[in-house]
Structures are given as structure tokens and as C-alpha cells.
Write a protein that holds these residues in place. Sequence first.
Motif, PDB file in Angstrom:
ATOM      1  N   ALA A 111       0.830  -1.204   0.000  1.00 22.54           N
ATOM      2  CA  ALA A 111       0.000   0.000   0.000  1.00 22.54           C
ATOM      3  C   ALA A 111       0.865   1.254   0.000  1.00 22.54           C
ATOM      4  O   ALA A 111       1.957   1.270   0.580  1.00 22.54           O
ATOM      5  N   ILE A 115      -2.845   5.049   2.098  1.00 26.35           N
ATOM      6  CA  ILE A 115      -3.735   3.897   2.303  1.00 26.35           C
ATOM      7  C   ILE A 115      -3.285   3.096   3.518  1.00 26.35           C
ATOM      8  O   ILE A 115      -4.109   2.600   4.305  1.00 26.35           O
ATOM      9  N   ILE A 127      -2.222  -5.234   0.318  1.00 34.40           N
ATOM     10  CA  ILE A 127      -3.630  -4.876   0.118  1.00 34.40           C
ATOM     11  C   ILE A 127      -4.115  -5.405  -1.223  1.00 34.40           C
ATOM     12  O   ILE A 127      -3.333  -5.702  -2.127  1.00 34.40           O
ATOM     13  N   LYS A 129      -6.115  -4.074  -4.403  1.00 31.85           N
ATOM     14  CA  LYS A 129      -6.580  -2.866  -5.085  1.00 31.85           C
ATOM     15  C   LYS A 129      -7.522  -3.319  -6.190  1.00 31.85           C
ATOM     16  O   LYS A 129      -7.105  -4.039  -7.118  1.00 31.85           O
ATOM     17  N   THR A 145     -12.981   2.337  -6.800  1.00 34.55           N
ATOM     18  CA  THR A 145     -11.692   1.739  -6.478  1.00 34.55           C
ATOM     19  C   THR A 145     -11.657   1.419  -4.984  1.00 34.55           C
ATOM     20  O   THR A 145     -11.855   2.313  -4.159  1.00 34.55           O
ATOM     21  N   TYR A 147      -9.734  -0.538  -1.604  1.00 33.68           N
ATOM     22  CA  TYR A 147      -8.473  -0.992  -1.013  1.00 33.68           C
ATOM     23  C   TYR A 147      -8.813  -1.775   0.254  1.00 33.68           C
ATOM     24  O   TYR A 147      -9.449  -1.243   1.172  1.00 33.68           O
ATOM     25  N   GLU A 221     -11.946  -1.414   4.807  1.00 36.84           N
ATOM     26  CA  GLU A 221     -11.735  -0.979   3.425  1.00 36.84           C
ATOM     27  C   GLU A 221     -11.758   0.537   3.320  1.00 36.84           C
ATOM     28  O   GLU A 221     -12.336   1.241   4.149  1.00 36.84           O
TER      29      GLU A 221
END
Length: 241
Positions: A111, A115, A127, A129, A145, A147, A221
Motif C-alpha cells: 500500500a 492507504i 492490500i 486494489k 476503487t 483498497y 476498506e
Amino acid sequence: MIDKHSPLPLYYQLEERIKKSIISEELQPGDVLPSERELSENYQISRMTVRQAITNLVNKGYLYREKGKGTFVSSQKFEQNLQGLTSFTEDMKARNLVPGSKLLHFEISPAIEEIKEWLSLEEEELIYKIKRLRLANDEPIAVETSYLPVKLIPGLTPDILGNSLYKYIEDDLQLSIGHAAQTVEAAIVRDEDIKHLNVNKNVPVLLIQRETYLEDGTPLEIVKSSYRADRYKFKINIERK
């Protein structure tokens, strides 16, 4: 007819009349609106007044213009109530719409610092993505998007993302989603999202960021989404205390 003795401005009266026809479905999405000249003659008002009413309805998303073709009735906006934490899939199904999703990107990687801080990750932790195009009745609504920490959702695959991610997390992984913090702001669509959302350059979008946590406070998230402002709106009920 337009009441010229009313204290209400003439353009506002025409605007409300057209809007009422759209809401009552007398005018259907895709219907062409009479020309400014026709509306001016029908209601015995100036074309400048007609133009102002139409421009207001275009700005509010009820109408849209196509150069050289005319002015048309827009499809009505999807509405989401900001009370209650639901996934996109759950939200669409609750409105009797068919949710859809097109996976644009999926990767497992370290990340970036921003993030990492949001998700409270250690230096070496990875993570997911995930970038998806969100659809309602096959119409593009948002580019999203997400994460998520790999340690919380081991084994996540693109196939699993074909259904509700929240349902998978709660039913299959037995994790309890607790709450989220969400922000909404206006922006201009990014060049990379234009083709996915099927919009023109420089149109407004709603930028939405959601930070979701498990019941024990663990960050689950971060989701960053660009919603079409002409197709989506948010509603919240506010009570006076």
C-alpha cells in the motif's frame, strides 16, 4: 397555461410545468422536447424565458441537449438513502434494479503511505486494489476503487467479486461489518473515467469516499468512487433534536 399575473416568474412556471410532465411520466426518457420557438408560441412567452427554463432543467438533470438534434428528457436519477450501510449490490436490489459490475483492475500489492495509514497496516502488509465499473440495469453509474487488507480477506479472487463483497465477508468469512464514514464532494470527471462512465469531458461527478470498519473497530476498506452526477443522487432524513 402560464399565469402572467402570478408573482412567480414565467420561466419558473414553465420549468415546473415541464418537470411535472417528466415526473408523471407524461414525458418519457428520450422524448424530444418541443423547440424553443414552439414553446414560446404555445405559452405566449419570450424565447429568452423559455431558454432560461430549459437551461435550469438541463442543469438539474431533467433534460439534456444534443447539438444539432434538440433537447431530450433524461432518465431519472437513482436515489440512495444515506442512512444505513449497504453495498452497491444490496442498494440496487432494494430499488428493484439489476446490479452489475465490470472488473477493470485487480491486484495484490504493497500500500502507498496514505492507504497504509487509513487501514492501520504494518510496513510489509499487502492490500487488494480493486477497480470496478458499477452498473444499474446495464447503465454505467460509477467507477469504484477499493483498497482492502489481504490479511482480513485471504483468498479473495475476481470470481468472488461477481457478487456482493459485503455478503461474502459476512457470510463466508463470518466477519461483522460495523460502521462507515462517508464523504461526498463535487468534481469534474477524470479523463481516465470518461469512457467507462460514457460521459463527455468536463462533466460533473460526485466523488465519494467511504471508510468501513468491522464491529471491533478494525479498518476493513477504503473505497473511492466517481458517480455520474446526472444519474445519481443522495438522500438523508434529518430530525430536529
